[in-house]
Structure formats: C-alpha cells, structure tokens
Design a protein around this motif. Structure first.
Motif, PDB file in Angstrom:
ATOM      1  N   VAL A 123     -27.486  14.348  -1.905  1.00 29.51           N
ATOM      2  CA  VAL A 123     -26.770  15.371  -1.132  1.00 29.51           C
ATOM      3  C   VAL A 123     -26.323  16.472  -2.096  1.00 29.51           C
ATOM      4  N   THR A 124     -27.291  17.124  -2.703  1.00 29.35           N
ATOM      5  CA  THR A 124     -27.039  18.286  -3.538  1.00 29.35           C
ATOM      6  C   THR A 124     -28.040  19.359  -3.157  1.00 29.35           C
ATOM      7  N   ASP A 125     -27.678  20.605  -3.393  1.00 26.07           N
ATOM      8  CA  ASP A 125     -28.606  21.691  -3.095  1.00 26.07           C
ATOM      9  C   ASP A 125     -29.896  21.529  -3.886  1.00 26.07           C
ATOM     10  N   ILE A 126     -29.788  21.024  -5.122  1.00 25.23           N
ATOM     11  CA  ILE A 126     -30.976  20.875  -5.955  1.00 25.23           C
ATOM     12  C   ILE A 126     -31.992  19.970  -5.281  1.00 25.23           C
ATOM     13  N   VAL A 178     -18.011  20.497  -1.230  1.00 24.31           N
ATOM     14  CA  VAL A 178     -17.451  21.663  -0.538  1.00 24.31           C
ATOM     15  C   VAL A 178     -16.708  22.559  -1.532  1.00 24.31           C
ATOM     16  N   LEU A 179     -16.078  21.954  -2.541  1.00 24.98           N
ATOM     17  CA  LEU A 179     -15.336  22.733  -3.534  1.00 24.98           C
ATOM     18  C   LEU A 179     -16.242  23.617  -4.367  1.00 24.98           C
ATOM     19  N   ASP A 180     -17.558  23.360  -4.344  1.00 27.05           N
ATOM     20  CA  ASP A 180     -18.526  24.173  -5.085  1.00 27.05           C
ATOM     21  C   ASP A 180     -18.955  25.419  -4.314  1.00 27.05           C
ATOM     22  N   SER A 181     -18.431  25.607  -3.111  1.00 27.56           N
ATOM     23  CA  SER A 181     -18.867  26.726  -2.284  1.00 27.56           C
ATOM     24  C   SER A 181     -18.665  28.056  -2.996  1.00 27.56           C
ATOM     25  N   LYS A 182     -19.682  28.918  -2.937  1.00 22.39           N
ATOM     26  CA  LYS A 182     -19.587  30.257  -3.528  1.00 22.39           C
ATOM     27  C   LYS A 182     -19.306  31.308  -2.456  1.00 22.39           C
ATOM     28  N   ASN A 183     -19.039  30.855  -1.224  1.00 19.48           N
ATOM     29  CA  ASN A 183     -18.761  31.777  -0.124  1.00 19.48           C
ATOM     30  C   ASN A 183     -17.346  32.343  -0.292  1.00 19.48           C
ATOM     31  N   PRO A 184     -17.206  33.663  -0.510  1.00 22.28           N
ATOM     32  CA  PRO A 184     -15.864  34.231  -0.710  1.00 22.28           C
ATOM     33  C   PRO A 184     -14.949  34.050   0.491  1.00 22.28           C
ATOM     34  N   HIS A 197      -9.408  21.758   9.122  1.00 25.80           N
ATOM     35  CA  HIS A 197      -9.873  23.151   9.067  1.00 25.80           C
ATOM     36  C   HIS A 197     -11.387  23.265   9.277  1.00 25.80           C
ATOM     37  N   ARG A 198     -11.967  22.266   9.938  1.00 26.66           N
ATOM     38  CA  ARG A 198     -13.421  22.261  10.123  1.00 26.66           C
ATOM     39  C   ARG A 198     -13.928  23.554  10.743  1.00 26.66           C
ATOM     40  N   HIS A 199     -13.169  24.145  11.657  1.00 27.55           N
ATOM     41  CA  HIS A 199     -13.614  25.359  12.342  1.00 27.55           C
ATOM     42  C   HIS A 199     -13.740  26.554  11.389  1.00 27.55           C
ATOM     43  N   ARG A 200     -13.162  26.441  10.206  1.00 25.66           N
ATOM     44  CA  ARG A 200     -13.232  27.539   9.245  1.00 25.66           C
ATOM     45  C   ARG A 200     -14.330  27.331   8.202  1.00 25.66           C
ATOM     46  N   LEU A 201     -15.017  26.194   8.254  1.00 22.10           N
ATOM     47  CA  LEU A 201     -16.053  25.887   7.272  1.00 22.10           C
ATOM     48  C   LEU A 201     -17.368  26.557   7.645  1.00 22.10           C
ATOM     49  N   GLU A 207     -21.650  26.710   7.430  1.00 22.57           N
ATOM     50  CA  GLU A 207     -22.638  25.684   7.781  1.00 22.57           C
ATOM     51  C   GLU A 207     -22.891  24.717   6.631  1.00 22.57           C
ATOM     52  N   ASP A 208     -23.050  25.253   5.413  1.00 20.27           N
ATOM     53  CA  ASP A 208     -23.298  24.385   4.264  1.00 20.27           C
ATOM     54  C   ASP A 208     -22.120  23.445   4.019  1.00 20.27           C
ATOM     55  N   SER A 209     -20.907  23.947   4.183  1.00 19.49           N
ATOM     56  CA  SER A 209     -19.727  23.123   3.925  1.00 19.49           C
ATOM     57  C   SER A 209     -19.570  22.027   4.960  1.00 19.49           C
ATOM     58  N   VAL A 210     -19.910  22.292   6.218  1.00 17.38           N
ATOM     59  CA  VAL A 210     -19.866  21.250   7.245  1.00 17.38           C
ATOM     60  C   VAL A 210     -20.842  20.134   6.888  1.00 17.38           C
ATOM     61  N   ARG A 211     -22.033  20.517   6.434  1.00 15.60           N
ATOM     62  CA  ARG A 211     -23.028  19.512   6.043  1.00 15.60           C
ATOM     63  C   ARG A 211     -22.524  18.691   4.861  1.00 15.60           C
ATOM     64  N   ARG A 212     -21.931  19.361   3.881  1.00 14.31           N
ATOM     65  CA  ARG A 212     -21.423  18.643   2.719  1.00 14.31           C
ATOM     66  C   ARG A 212     -20.227  17.764   3.081  1.00 14.31           C
ATOM     67  N   LEU A 213     -19.396  18.225   3.986  1.00 11.39           N
ATOM     68  CA  LEU A 213     -18.232  17.442   4.411  1.00 11.39           C
ATOM     69  C   LEU A 213     -18.655  16.094   4.955  1.00 11.39           C
ATOM     70  N   GLU A 214     -19.747  16.066   5.658  1.00 13.83           N
ATOM     71  CA  GLU A 214     -20.191  14.838   6.294  1.00 13.83           C
ATOM     72  C   GLU A 214     -20.870  13.882   5.310  1.00 13.83           C
ATOM     73  N   ARG A 215     -21.392  14.408   4.173  1.00 11.82           N
ATOM     74  CA  ARG A 215     -22.169  13.547   3.282  1.00 11.82           C
ATOM     75  C   ARG A 215     -21.620  13.470   1.854  1.00 11.82           C
ATOM     76  N   ASN A 216     -20.981  14.529   1.367  1.00  8.63           N
ATOM     77  CA  ASN A 216     -20.458  14.547   0.001  1.00  8.63           C
ATOM     78  C   ASN A 216     -19.350  15.589  -0.085  1.00  8.63           C
ATOM     79  N   PRO A 217     -18.152  15.243   0.360  1.00 11.01           N
ATOM     80  CA  PRO A 217     -17.089  16.245   0.546  1.00 11.01           C
ATOM     81  C   PRO A 217     -16.697  17.021  -0.712  1.00 11.01           C
ATOM     82  N   LEU A 218     -16.750  16.408  -1.900  1.00 13.03           N
ATOM     83  CA  LEU A 218     -16.372  17.139  -3.104  1.00 13.03           C
ATOM     84  C   LEU A 218     -17.264  18.357  -3.325  1.00 13.03           C
TER      85      LEU A 218
END
Length: 420
Positions: free
Chosen positions: A59-62, A205-211, A186-190, A192-203
């Motif tokens: 569950v990583t972008d790589i 989400v902290l890597d998000s580069k979305n300002p 705060h799911r409604h504020r996440l 698409e990528d963060s929702v996917r990460r929340l369900e499989r690898n929540p940490l």
C-alpha cells in the motif's frame, strides 16, 4: 530526411558538460564515503517484483502506481528498481554480508518510477544510497546524518535537517489507532488518495502533498505522544549526539517516510525555497527489513540522495579535470600526433588530440576551451612546437623525440610553482 526518434518522456541523457559536472560531484561523494569507512556495492537494476511488495509495502504509491513491472519469458514478474535499499538488503542476505557482521555500504545508479515528470523529478532518476548494518544504537544514526550534513555543506547546498521518531512497531500501532480515530471524524475532508490510504495504511495519509490537506494534518495527533520510554530515550540520545557534533536539526513531529520499512528515527534534508516539495536526501532506521527479507535480525540505518535534485542545488562545484596537453595537428601529421599523445599518456598525462582536420585558428579556440595546461602543434615531419603553456607563450619548436621529456619538464616546473 529520415524522421527523428524522440526520447522517452521523463528519461533524460546527461550530455558531456552535465556528465562532467556530475562526475566531479560524484568524486566528492566517493571521497566522503571512504572517509567514513563505507564501501561500494553494485546492485542489479532488475529485481523480482515480490521484493518491493514485501519490503516497500503493497500500500504505497511506488508499488501500487509507479513501478515499471513486466513478466519475463518464463512468466516471472520483474520490476525495474524504484529504490535501492530493498535490493541492497536482498543482495546482502544472499551474499552472507549480515551474519554477525557490521557493514557500511554505498551504491549509486538509476532508479525508475512512472510518475508525472516535473522539475527535479524524472521517470529515470538517479540516487546515491548510504547503508549501515549491524549497529543498533543512535550513535550510528548520528554518524550517518553527520556524513549527509558534511556532504551537502561541502557542495554548498543549504538545507534544513528534519528528524522524527516512529518508535517501535508497537508504538506505531498505538499511534495508528489514534490517527484513524482522528481521520475518520474528518473523512469528508480527505482527498481520494487519503481515503484509500486511510483504509489500508493510515500513516501514509501524513505523506500527502495536497496543500488543501495541510491544515487538517497539522491538527492530527503527533506520534511522539505514543512513543514508549525506550523509544523516547533513543530519540533523545540521538539529539544529544547531533548537538555534540554541531549538527543543526529541527524536530518535525509529523515527518514520516514514504516506505513501510522504517522504525525509530527518520530524517530528511529539505532545501530552502528552491524546488517545490523537493527533499534532496532522506532516510532513517529499518531494523526489521533484513529479517523480513529472509536474513537474521539486523539493525540498519541509511539514507538516499536524489542526484538530480542535488545537482540543481550545488553552488560549490568541484574543479573539473582538464587535459594536461592539447595537440593540434594537420591531416598529414596525424600519425605523428597520435604517437606523441600515446607517449605522453604512457607518462601518466591527460592528452586531447584534435583529429577533425580544422584550421589552426579553430583548433586553438578548442584548445583554449579545453583548459589544457600545454598546447602543442605538429609543424612538420621533423618538428612539433609548444605554442602555449600556463606560464609562457611560443616556447619554440622541438624535434619529435624530445617532446615527451620537454613536456614533463615544463609540467613539473608548473606543478612546483603552484605548490601542488
């Protein structure tokens, strides 16, 4: 006219001028590796896809989106390496490097990720990796970080060092539960990528580069509040070591690395306002990776440098090597010029011979551009002339047989006068 074949998007060559810059910087890196007792390991570009799924995390972008993966003729799934640590561990386990041993290794070369090309980010990019195995305490972390800090300073790269602790796997699990509770509210504020990460690898989400996520993540729980006393003591001792070494750092409570194998210390160097989202070097501790890939329990720490980003930030470039001798010649005397060049090379000199049949004026222009310490010209079958040196001009003609000895004499005098 035959149509031109375009290069692959995001895959750039290094033309000679750029390659010379890179080589000069790489010489600095090699010298520092030796000064810290690290030894080179050369890694394959192709690995089994399973290696990255197990090491980097499924569950990583790589692994999910960026790897160049394909079946070979036997049906095995292979991938071009997207990073170096997994392959270094795999090679070390197979080569028996880690059994009751301490290893300090470095590697360099191209990596491959299918992502959107942008300034400082390519689909074929290059990394320089530094890996230390068999040392468990924070002292080796401090030394590795000191190496990276010295490296950047030597090249004139200004960057902030950020550090954090992820603690043990048990610490991370406690933190994971708290982070999920916060993000679910705060799911409604996440995005698409963060929702996917929340369900499989929540940490992740902290890597998000979305300002747009920055304010939300700033309010998330900090992992430091969930560290065990042992993990806190480890991190505190690291900070003491860095302070004693005079290494400036900032504690970044929400810093996590993008790969799953990190435990305890993580760190990165981020330049000041030069490239957007441009971490120039980053790493951390990964004590469970060797055992996770079939080896015995082996503590490990390391970091990787993004070479394209490093080269964009270098302000203190090392001097590039220049020819000792440049030989100008006409077509009828090329054989003589080649023989003289070989004799000079036998004596240990760097020699460039102009063999393109250009005019004397054009050849002299090229000689000046080369920066050669001595310029020679093939005059006729009997004589060769020294037409320019760093300390004199028009030094006269020589018979061919005397040329090598005379050039060594001149360069010896110049070297002595320079105090080198």
């Amino acid at each position: 006219m035959t149509s031109q074949v375009a290069g692959v998007r995001g895959v750039a060559p290094l033309l000679p001028a750029d390659a010379a810059r890179w080589a000069a910087v790489e010489d600095v890196l090699r010298a520092l590796m030796g000064a810290y007792g690290f030894h080179e390991i050369r890694l394959p570009i192709l690995e089994r896809t399973e290696l990255y799924a197990r090491a980097v995390g499924e569950v990583t972008d790589i692994v999910e989106k960026e790897m160049y993966t394909f079946p070979d003729r036997n049906g095995d799934s292979l991938s071009l390496r997207p990073e170096g640590t997994a392959g270094c561990v795999r090679a070390g386990v197979e080569g028996g490097l880690f059994h009751n041993q301490v290893q300090r290794l470095w590697y360099q070369g191209p990596m491959f990720r299918h992502e959107r090309p942008q300034k400082g980010r390519y689909r074929q990019f290059h990394q320089w990796g530094v890996e230390a195995y068999g040392m468990a305490g924070p002292a080796i972390e401090a030394e590795v970080i000191a190496l990276g800090t010295r490296l950047l300073a030597r090249l004139g790269v200004e960057a902030r060092l950020l550090i954090n602790s992820l603690g043990t796997p048990a610490c991370r699990e406690r933190y994971r539960e708290a982070l999920v509770d916060y993000l679910e509210v705060h799911r409604h504020r996440l995005d698409e990528d963060s929702v996917r990460r929340l369900e499989r690898n929540p940490l992740r989400v902290l890597d998000s580069k979305n300002p747009d996520m920055a304010a939300l993540l700033a309010g998330a729980p900090a992992i430091f509040d969930y560290l065990s006393p042992e993990s806190r003591a480890h991190f505190a001792l690291l900070q003491d070591h860095l302070a004693a070494l005079g290494v400036a750092f900032e504690v970044a409570p929400r810093l996590v690395r993008g790969l799953d194998y990190y435990t305890h210390t993580v760190f990165e160097w981020t330049p000041h306002d030069r490239l957007a989202q441009a971490t120039v070097a980053a790493g951390g501790r990964y004590d469970s990776l060797v055992s996770g890939l079939g080896g015995g329990p082996t503590p490990a720490v390391g970091f990787a440098i993004g070479m394209e980003r490093l080269m964009a930030l270098v302000t203190r470039e090392p001097p590039r090597p220049v020819p000792d001798v440049f030989i100008m010649t006409s077509a009828p005397l090329e054989g003589r010029a080649l023989a003289l060049a070989e004799g000079l090379r036998d004596a240990g000199l760097r020699v460039e011979t102009h063999l393109a049949g250009a005019s004397a004026k054009s050849q002299m222009k090229r000689a000046r551009e080369s920066g050669a310490r001595v310029v020679m010209e093939a005059r006729d079958e009997a004589q060769v002339a020294i037409v320019r040196t760093e300390i004199a001009h028009d030094t006269g003609a020589l018979v061919w047989a005397e040329a090598v000895a005379r050039i060594l004499q001149i360069l010896g005098a110049e070297t002595s006068s320079d105090g080198k």
